[in-house]
Design a protein around this motif. Structure first.
Motif, PDB file in Angstrom:
ATOM      1  N   PRO A 192       0.836  -1.209   0.000  1.00  0.00           N
ATOM      2  CA  PRO A 192       0.000   0.000   0.000  1.00  0.00           C
ATOM      3  C   PRO A 192       0.862   1.247   0.000  1.00  0.00           C
ATOM      4  O   PRO A 192       2.044   1.201   0.337  1.00  0.00           O
ATOM      5  CB  PRO A 192      -0.770  -0.126   1.324  1.00  0.00           C
ATOM      6  CG  PRO A 192       0.199  -0.839   2.226  1.00  0.00           C
ATOM      7  CD  PRO A 192       0.927  -1.821   1.337  1.00  0.00           C
ATOM      8  N   ASP A 193       0.280   2.378  -0.374  1.00  0.00           N
ATOM      9  CA  ASP A 193       1.003   3.629  -0.184  1.00  0.00           C
ATOM     10  C   ASP A 193       0.704   4.212   1.197  1.00  0.00           C
ATOM     11  O   ASP A 193       1.439   5.053   1.694  1.00  0.00           O
ATOM     12  CB  ASP A 193       0.708   4.639  -1.300  1.00  0.00           C
ATOM     13  CG  ASP A 193      -0.755   5.059  -1.386  1.00  0.00           C
ATOM     14  OD1 ASP A 193      -1.366   5.358  -0.350  1.00  0.00           O
ATOM     15  OD2 ASP A 193      -1.278   5.111  -2.512  1.00  0.00           O
ATOM     16  N   THR A 194      -0.380   3.727   1.810  1.00  0.00           N
ATOM     17  CA  THR A 194      -0.752   4.188   3.142  1.00  0.00           C
ATOM     18  C   THR A 194      -1.122   2.997   4.015  1.00  0.00           C
ATOM     19  O   THR A 194      -1.984   2.201   3.639  1.00  0.00           O
ATOM     20  CB  THR A 194      -1.940   5.173   3.092  1.00  0.00           C
ATOM     21  OG1 THR A 194      -1.628   6.253   2.216  1.00  0.00           O
ATOM     22  CG2 THR A 194      -2.252   5.719   4.480  1.00  0.00           C
ATOM     23  N   LEU A 195      -0.489   2.908   5.158  1.00  0.00           N
ATOM     24  CA  LEU A 195      -0.795   1.864   6.134  1.00  0.00           C
ATOM     25  C   LEU A 195      -1.348   2.530   7.384  1.00  0.00           C
ATOM     26  O   LEU A 195      -0.693   3.375   7.994  1.00  0.00           O
ATOM     27  CB  LEU A 195       0.461   1.064   6.491  1.00  0.00           C
ATOM     28  CG  LEU A 195       0.321   0.063   7.647  1.00  0.00           C
ATOM     29  CD1 LEU A 195      -0.668  -1.046   7.296  1.00  0.00           C
ATOM     30  CD2 LEU A 195       1.685  -0.523   8.017  1.00  0.00           C
ATOM     31  N   ILE A 196      -2.577   2.170   7.746  1.00  0.00           N
ATOM     32  CA  ILE A 196      -3.192   2.665   8.975  1.00  0.00           C
ATOM     33  C   ILE A 196      -3.100   1.573  10.025  1.00  0.00           C
ATOM     34  O   ILE A 196      -3.497   0.430   9.779  1.00  0.00           O
ATOM     35  CB  ILE A 196      -4.648   3.086   8.749  1.00  0.00           C
ATOM     36  CG1 ILE A 196      -4.705   4.271   7.780  1.00  0.00           C
ATOM     37  CG2 ILE A 196      -5.325   3.439  10.072  1.00  0.00           C
ATOM     38  CD1 ILE A 196      -6.103   4.726   7.451  1.00  0.00           C
ATOM     39  N   ILE A 197      -2.569   1.911  11.182  1.00  0.00           N
ATOM     40  CA  ILE A 197      -2.433   0.949  12.273  1.00  0.00           C
ATOM     41  C   ILE A 197      -3.440   1.296  13.359  1.00  0.00           C
ATOM     42  O   ILE A 197      -3.366   2.362  13.976  1.00  0.00           O
ATOM     43  CB  ILE A 197      -1.011   0.967  12.871  1.00  0.00           C
ATOM     44  CG1 ILE A 197       0.032   0.717  11.785  1.00  0.00           C
ATOM     45  CG2 ILE A 197      -0.886  -0.069  13.969  1.00  0.00           C
ATOM     46  CD1 ILE A 197       1.462   0.834  12.288  1.00  0.00           C
ATOM     47  N   ASP A 198      -4.393   0.414  13.573  1.00  0.00           N
ATOM     48  CA  ASP A 198      -5.355   0.575  14.662  1.00  0.00           C
ATOM     49  C   ASP A 198      -4.756  -0.096  15.888  1.00  0.00           C
ATOM     50  O   ASP A 198      -4.829  -1.311  16.042  1.00  0.00           O
ATOM     51  CB  ASP A 198      -6.694  -0.065  14.275  1.00  0.00           C
ATOM     52  CG  ASP A 198      -7.735   0.077  15.372  1.00  0.00           C
ATOM     53  OD1 ASP A 198      -7.682   1.068  16.122  1.00  0.00           O
ATOM     54  OD2 ASP A 198      -8.602  -0.812  15.485  1.00  0.00           O
ATOM     55  N   THR A 199      -4.128   0.688  16.766  1.00  0.00           N
ATOM     56  CA  THR A 199      -3.416   0.121  17.901  1.00  0.00           C
ATOM     57  C   THR A 199      -4.387  -0.266  19.009  1.00  0.00           C
ATOM     58  O   THR A 199      -5.570   0.106  18.995  1.00  0.00           O
ATOM     59  CB  THR A 199      -2.396   1.115  18.488  1.00  0.00           C
ATOM     60  OG1 THR A 199      -3.077   2.098  19.282  1.00  0.00           O
ATOM     61  CG2 THR A 199      -1.589   1.792  17.401  1.00  0.00           C
ATOM     62  N   ALA A 200      -3.877  -0.970  19.988  1.00  0.00           N
ATOM     63  CA  ALA A 200      -4.626  -1.186  21.213  1.00  0.00           C
ATOM     64  C   ALA A 200      -4.702   0.129  21.970  1.00  0.00           C
ATOM     65  O   ALA A 200      -3.921   1.054  21.734  1.00  0.00           O
ATOM     66  CB  ALA A 200      -3.939  -2.250  22.070  1.00  0.00           C
ATOM     67  N   ALA A 201      -5.666   0.250  22.881  1.00  0.00           N
ATOM     68  CA  ALA A 201      -5.746   1.436  23.729  1.00  0.00           C
ATOM     69  C   ALA A 201      -4.680   1.354  24.816  1.00  0.00           C
ATOM     70  O   ALA A 201      -4.222   0.273  25.173  1.00  0.00           O
ATOM     71  CB  ALA A 201      -7.135   1.544  24.349  1.00  0.00           C
TER      72      ALA A 201
END
Length: 252
Positions: A125-134
């Motif tokens: 991808p050109d953009t990687l979104i990381i949904d982290t833990a809280a």
């Protein structure tokens, strides 16, 4: 509003946006999903990594059926490309396992290996979104430190603001991070969103030497709740609602 855009100066093989929060329940995963979908609608090649490695739920929120997860990759059962799931809206999702204790306790070497693996897949991808833990632990810190941008999601309530400050303080003092982007979520108005940011900013700037950038707000919206029940991103299910317009502004 400061833009979340591609940067040639990034040392990462892809543009990495870490979406994080001081506490759970602030809508971080919905922000990750809808920001990713909105960026994809603008023509970006976007991948969303569910990095809440102990309580993963991106696939559930989107109604996806994941046969394999990151746990299988780390166990050597498959390659990273094998676990990627195509979500509606041209968003690619890398699901993680839920309720697997070992996944919640990954060290820095393993989490860094996950990030580095994205540059070697056939269609990165050109953009990687990381949904982290809280919250903050070694795994969260490693993912956040790998990011070009860190988006901290807050709500206008004392616990959210207190925990957001604690997160920023830890990342600044122990990991050397000095710039954070703040998004006010589920607020009644633009004024309330800005007020929540101002409350956090006053405390942060009193005690820490960091830069905070206000990325705006996502309004409280019944259509967002309807989209969650439909297991769809609101920017696809109800593209003209207030929440969708806000996500589109965030992705500009």
């Amino acid at each position: 509003m400061t833009q979340l855009t591609m940067s040639d100066e990034s040392l990462a093989p892809v543009q990495v946006i870490a979406v994080t929060s001081g506490k759970g329940g602030v809508g971080k995963t919905n922000v990750s999903i809808n920001l990713g979908t909105a960026l994809a609608k603008r023509g970006h090649s976007v991948m969303l990594l569910d990095a809440d490695l102990g309580l993963a739920n991106v696939d559930v929120v989107l109604g996806l059926r994941a046969q394999l997860t990151l746990a299988d990759v780390l166990d050597g059962e498959c390659d990273l490309e094998d676990v990627i799931v195509e979500a509606p809206g041209e968003l690619r999702v890398v699901p993680a396992s839920s309720g697997v204790k070992r996944m919640a306790q990954l060290g820095a070497a393993e989490t860094s290996g996950i990030i580095n693996a994205f540059s070697s897949i056939a269609n990165p991808p050109d953009t990687l979104i990381i949904d982290t833990a809280a919250g903050i632990n070694e795994s969260v810190a490693t993912f956040v430190c790998a990011a070009s941008h860190v988006l901290v999601v807050i709500c206008d309530e004392p616990a959210s603001l207190t925990d957001a400050y604690a997160l920023i303080k830890t990342l600044n003092r122990h990991y050397g991070m000095s710039e954070f982007r703040i998004l006010s979520n589920v607020v009644r108005s633009a004024a309330q969103g800005r007020d929540a940011y101002d409350k956090l900013s006053r405390v942060v700037h009193r005690f820490l030497d960091v830069v905070l950038l206000y990325e705006g707000f996502i309004p409280e919206d019944e259509f967002l709740r309807r989209a969650v029940r439909k297991q769809k991103a609101v920017v696809r299910a109800f593209p003209r609602c207030r929440a969708s317009l806000a996500f589109r502004r965030l992705a500009m």
